[in-house]
Write an enzyme that holds these catalytic residues in place. Structure first.
Site, short mmCIF file in Angstrom:
data_model
loop_
_atom_site.label_atom_id
_atom_site.label_comp_id
_atom_site.label_asym_id
_atom_site.label_seq_id
_atom_site.Cartn_x
_atom_site.Cartn_y
_atom_site.Cartn_z
N GLU A 95 48.89 43.78 -48.17
CA GLU A 95 47.63 44.49 -48.35
C GLU A 95 46.52 43.52 -48.73
O GLU A 95 46.78 42.44 -49.25
CB GLU A 95 47.78 45.54 -49.46
CG GLU A 95 48.74 46.66 -49.07
CD GLU A 95 48.76 47.79 -50.10
OE1 GLU A 95 48.70 48.94 -49.68
OE2 GLU A 95 48.85 47.51 -51.31
N CYS A 108 39.77 40.48 -51.50
CA CYS A 108 40.92 40.14 -52.35
C CYS A 108 42.09 39.92 -51.40
O CYS A 108 42.56 40.86 -50.74
CB CYS A 108 41.16 41.29 -53.32
SG CYS A 108 42.54 40.99 -54.41
N CYS A 115 56.18 39.44 -54.60
CA CYS A 115 55.92 38.40 -55.60
C CYS A 115 57.19 38.17 -56.40
O CYS A 115 57.87 39.13 -56.75
CB CYS A 115 54.79 38.84 -56.54
SG CYS A 115 54.33 37.57 -57.74
N CYS A 119 55.98 40.49 -63.26
CA CYS A 119 55.22 40.86 -64.46
C CYS A 119 55.43 42.36 -64.69
O CYS A 119 55.41 43.14 -63.73
CB CYS A 119 53.73 40.56 -64.29
SG CYS A 119 53.39 38.81 -64.01
N CYS A 122 52.85 45.08 -63.24
CA CYS A 122 52.28 44.91 -61.90
C CYS A 122 53.17 45.53 -60.82
O CYS A 122 54.39 45.33 -60.83
CB CYS A 122 52.09 43.41 -61.64
SG CYS A 122 51.42 43.05 -60.00
N CYS A 335 43.47 46.16 -59.23
CA CYS A 335 44.32 45.02 -59.63
C CYS A 335 45.70 45.50 -59.99
O CYS A 335 45.85 46.45 -60.76
CB CYS A 335 43.76 44.35 -60.88
SG CYS A 335 42.17 43.62 -60.65
N1 SAH Z 1 49.72 36.21 -59.28
C1 SAH Z 1 48.33 36.03 -59.53
C2 SAH Z 1 47.42 36.84 -58.63
C3 SAH Z 1 47.74 38.30 -58.40
S1 SAH Z 1 47.47 39.49 -59.65
C4 SAH Z 1 48.00 36.27 -60.97
O1 SAH Z 1 48.90 36.69 -61.70
O2 SAH Z 1 46.89 35.98 -61.38
C5 SAH Z 1 45.76 39.70 -59.84
C6 SAH Z 1 45.39 40.18 -61.25
O3 SAH Z 1 45.71 41.58 -61.45
C7 SAH Z 1 46.12 39.42 -62.34
O4 SAH Z 1 45.27 39.09 -63.38
C8 SAH Z 1 47.14 40.45 -62.77
O5 SAH Z 1 47.65 40.17 -64.02
C9 SAH Z 1 46.33 41.72 -62.71
N2 SAH Z 1 47.14 42.93 -62.78
C10 SAH Z 1 48.44 43.08 -62.45
N3 SAH Z 1 48.86 44.35 -62.67
C11 SAH Z 1 47.78 45.02 -63.13
C12 SAH Z 1 47.57 46.38 -63.51
N4 SAH Z 1 48.54 47.29 -63.45
N5 SAH Z 1 46.33 46.73 -63.93
C13 SAH Z 1 45.33 45.83 -63.95
N6 SAH Z 1 45.47 44.54 -63.61
C14 SAH Z 1 46.69 44.14 -63.21
#
Ligand code: SAH
Length: 346
Positions: A95, A108, A115, A119, A122, A335
């Site tokens: 996406e 974006c 991934c 985390c 996420c 995000c």
């Molecule tokens: N792997 C990279 C880029 C992808 S995530 C990174 O970790 O930076 C892009 C951003 O979205 C990151 O800051 C991530 O922590 C955030 N993110 C992930 N899950 C989220 C959620 N449920 N709500 C808001 N932001 C989130």
């Protein structure tokens, strides 16, 4: 085609030598081809009207321009955010999201299918990790977005699916092509790489000749809390991460953005704001507090008053901080909400 080649995977030098040495063309042909692909977003040789018909046919037999193809597009009804789903050659998909701020457009972009970092907050990690995106796929879905909307997009954030700094080879090649004056001509200041804290990747980025912006997903001010939220912290502890960021800043002189997700009663306590302030002291930083976008029931969003209190503490400590405006939540384009195995496609 004698040998399958996707022209989007070539850097400028490869394309130039292919044109001049292998195909015995004058140099300017390489520039014409680049202009068609990267500036006019024309992906069929037979539409390249300043090339002779014979040459167009020859190029069609020799090579191909193969960006990912659009499977689906969803537009937010809350704001002007649009989410795209792209199909890849092996049947996988990724996406990407288009965000507008007035006339200003930001894409974006994804760098991996899924991934590997997992985390806890996420969605992308929950659907597992399949593979890195190729250069042609990274650049390709950006160019295809531009073609689809019929406009140039001014900014790219590598904040879509995946961890960009686990795919530095293809990411950096893509950045070079997007930045190249004869290719997409996108300024270095208009590209941001976001990382969960991959130390070797940060060191590599410090040496990249194109000074793109760096954003670090921090989300916790100490190892104990961070490793619970982000397993990557077990490999790269906060002290190693901060050391690599100091090296990065010494080398590049660049300000670093820190993203801090606000999770209710998890990482939003005021004591953590003080700890965060201490952790970042001495760095030229900018903090982005991010409202949590719902993925599952494990976490909830911090209250507005808690976010305000957290922000005030950081400001009083002399830090620059802002709350990120959320976009596209109704289409799961915010995000952390991008995922593979889109349920309605199964
Ligand atoms: N792997 C990279 C880029 C992808 S995530 C990174 O970790 O930076 C892009 C951003 O979205 C990151 O800051 C991530 O922590 C955030 N993110 C992930 N899950 C989220 C959620 N449920 N709500 C808001 N932001 C989130």
């Amino acid at each position: 085609m004698t040998e399958f080649q996707n022209i989007l995977s070539w850097d400028y030098e490869t394309l130039l030598s292919q044109c001049t040495e292998k195909w015995s063309m004058p140099r300017f042909r390489a520039d014409q081809i680049c202009q068609w692909i990267y500036q006019k977003k024309v992906f069929q040789f037979n539409e390249m009207t300043n090339l002779s018909k014979d040459l167009r046919k020859f190029l069609e037999e020799e090579t191909a321009i193969l960006p990912p193809y659009m499977i689906r597009k969803e537009s937010s009804t809350l704001d002007s955010t649009v989410k795209f789903l792209w199909g890849l050659i092996d049947g996988e998909n990724v996406e990407s999201v288009l965000l507008s701020h007035g006339n200003h457009l930001t894409a974006c972009i994804s760098t991996q299918v899924g991934c590997p970092l997992n985390c806890s907050f996420c969605a992308t990690g929950q659907s597992g990790f399949i593979r890195n995106l190729e250069t042609a796929e990274i650049t390709g879905h950006f160019l295809a977005m531009e073609k689809h909307i019929g406009k140039d997009i001014q900014n790219i954030v590598f904040m879509g699916m995946g961890e960009p700094l686990l795919n530095t080879g293809n990411l950096f090649k893509s950045i070079r092509n997007l930045n190249h004056p004869r290719m997409r001509k996108l300024g270095a200041r208009h590209m941001t790489v976001s990382t969960a804290g991959i130390v070797p990747g940060i060191i590599e980025l410090a040496d990249l000749e194109i000074p793109v912006r760096l954003s670090v997903s921090l989300h916790a001010p100490n190892d104990n809390l961070r490793k619970k939220l982000m397993p990557v912290n077990q490999t790269y502890s906060l002290s190693r991460l901060m050391e690599s960021l100091r090296t990065y800043q010494e080398k590049t002189g660049e300000r670093i953005t820190f993203e801090y997700l606000m999770l209710k009663d998890v990482n939003d306590l005021t004591e953590y704001a003080y700890e965060l302030g201490a952790l970042l002291s001495g760095l030229d930083s900018y903090i982005n507090l991010i409202p949590y976008n719902p993925v599952d029931k494990r976490f909830t969003r911090s209250t507005k008053s808690q976010v305000k209190a957290f922000m005030e503490i950081l400001k009083n400590l002399g830090l620059e901080v802002e709350v990120r405006k959320e976009k596209g939540t109704d289409i799961n384009a915010a995000c952390g909400q991008l995922r593979r195995n889109i349920p309605s496609l199964k």
